[in-house]
Design an enzyme around this catalytic site. Structure first.
Site, PDB file in Angstrom:
ATOM      1  N   CYS A   2      -8.839   1.027  -2.170  1.00  0.00           N
ATOM      2  CA  CYS A   2      -7.432   1.029  -1.786  1.00  0.00           C
ATOM      3  C   CYS A   2      -7.356   0.264  -0.474  1.00  0.00           C
ATOM      4  O   CYS A   2      -7.699   0.780   0.580  1.00  0.00           O
ATOM      5  CB  CYS A   2      -6.904   2.449  -1.606  1.00  0.00           C
ATOM      6  SG  CYS A   2      -5.159   2.495  -1.131  1.00  0.00           S
ATOM      7  N   GLU A 127      -3.210  -3.305  -5.991  1.00  0.00           N
ATOM      8  CA  GLU A 127      -4.539  -3.649  -6.483  1.00  0.00           C
ATOM      9  C   GLU A 127      -4.468  -5.053  -7.073  1.00  0.00           C
ATOM     10  O   GLU A 127      -3.423  -5.482  -7.555  1.00  0.00           O
ATOM     11  CB  GLU A 127      -4.974  -2.630  -7.543  1.00  0.00           C
ATOM     12  CG  GLU A 127      -6.460  -2.629  -7.824  1.00  0.00           C
ATOM     13  CD  GLU A 127      -7.292  -2.432  -6.573  1.00  0.00           C
ATOM     14  OE1 GLU A 127      -7.674  -3.462  -5.963  1.00  0.00           O
ATOM     15  OE2 GLU A 127      -7.559  -1.287  -6.184  1.00  0.00           O
TER      16      GLU A 127
END
Length: 345
Positions: A2, A127
């Site tokens: 992340c 992402e």
């Protein structure tokens, strides 16, 4: 991993969105700590600051551990034992920590066993999918309820705006050797990517300096309660919450988000893959595009209002969950023996 998030709610709305019930069943809103430091953003990266939830007892020893506070902390954990005078001299990346090694790495082990658990708040996270022509970014978040609204609400009325993504984290407090202000920092725990998002990114792929995988997402207030209430819920129980979730949706966004300096609603706006420039209105992004148009007309610099609603065309049916807490349970069962170095959920 992340490596980038968005958290665009204004401070007051963020507090209302985190309403909870304490041990006595009373409806509460967390107390803001260092609210003046919080800055909403559509593009937060490591080393920036962001909002987290933690038990009030970490700050006040006589407080009920079920009470919560909101606090602005820096992303990228600096261990309390770090001895140098400048935290930027830390030689390793601590923005994410893998769930299968967090009880064996000294950077995280001490803080975790002392109950320094927090919940990292975000609208969602980004992402990137590796493609032949480069990387395609996606925005990943909780499914939103049909009655969600971005209208202002008065007082303690139940929050019906954007449902925040709640990610499991570990925090620590570092004191400069020469004295000075205490520095609070956090790391986001990562697990193996869930089935639905594994095509974007999975643990076996390593991008940049961070750990691969996806954030350990705490789905629902009961999971949040157990993770935060370190006085009532021991580490052995808390680590069972660290596992992938299928309760997420996502959509592709513009490569505009790739530049960390870009911080506008365009970062989270859905795009149509293959479209050169202009995004066509579809049932999935019509609400988002309309909101963006209005916000740009009224205030080009506007970035504190609630995010709009949209329906993702990428909603998937739930699939069986897999757990990645096995190695943690094994470590705890050995009462201090080192955890296995390798583990795949």
């Amino acid at each position: 991993m992340c490596g980038r998030t968005a958290c665009s709610l204004a401070a007051d709305n963020l507090r209302r969105a985190c309403a909870y019930r304490d041990r006595r069943g009373r409806h509460r809103q967390p107390e803001w700590v260092r609210q003046e430091r919080y800055q909403p953003s559509y593009n937060k990266g490591p080393q920036s600051s962001g909002p987290v939830l933690l038990s009030r007892r970490h700050l006040h020893q006589d407080a009920d551990s079920s009470e919560r506070v909101l606090m602005d902390m820096r992303w990228g954990l600096v261990p309390s034992w770090f001895k140098q005078d400048n935290p930027s001299k830390l030689q390793f990346n601590t923005s994410n920590c893998r769930s299968d090694t967090m009880l064996s790495k000294s950077s995280y082990k001490g803080a975790l066993l002392k109950g320094k658990r927090c919940v990292v708040l975000a609208d969602g996270f980004y992402e990137w999918q590796q493609q032949s022509g480069g990387k395609q970014p996606y925005f990943i978040y909780f499914p939103q309820s049909k009655d969600a609204t971005d209208k202002e609400m008065e007082g303690d009325e139940e929050w019906k705006g954007w449902r925040l993504l709640t990610m499991a984290g570990i925090f620590d407090c570092w004191e400069p050797p020469g004295g000075g202000e205490m520095l609070y920092t956090y790391t986001i725990i990562t697990v193996d990517a869930s089935k639905d998002v594994s095509f974007i990114h999975h643990r076996q792929v390593r991008v940049g300096k961070g750990d691969a995988g996806m954030p350990a997402i705490l789905d629902g207030d009961e999971a949040i309660r157990k993770w935060l209430d370190f006085a009532e819920v021991p580490t052995q129980e808390a680590v069972k919450l660290i596992q992938p979730t299928e309760n997420i949706v996502f959509h592709p966004v513009s490569t505009f988000v790739n530049n960390i300096r870009n911080n506008t609603p365009e970062c989270v706006a859905p795009i149509e893959l293959g479209a050169k420039k202009e995004v066509k209105a579809t049932p999935s992004n019509k609400g988002m595009l309309g909101w963006l148009k209005k916000s740009q007309e009224s205030s080009p610099q506007k970035k504190e209002n609630d995010l709009p609603k949209w329906t993702s065309q990428f909603i998937h049916s739930p699939s069986p969950k897999k757990t990645s807490a096995d190695v943690l349970q094994q470590w705890l069962g050995k009462q201090g023996q080192p955890a296995a170095k390798k583990h795949k959920a």
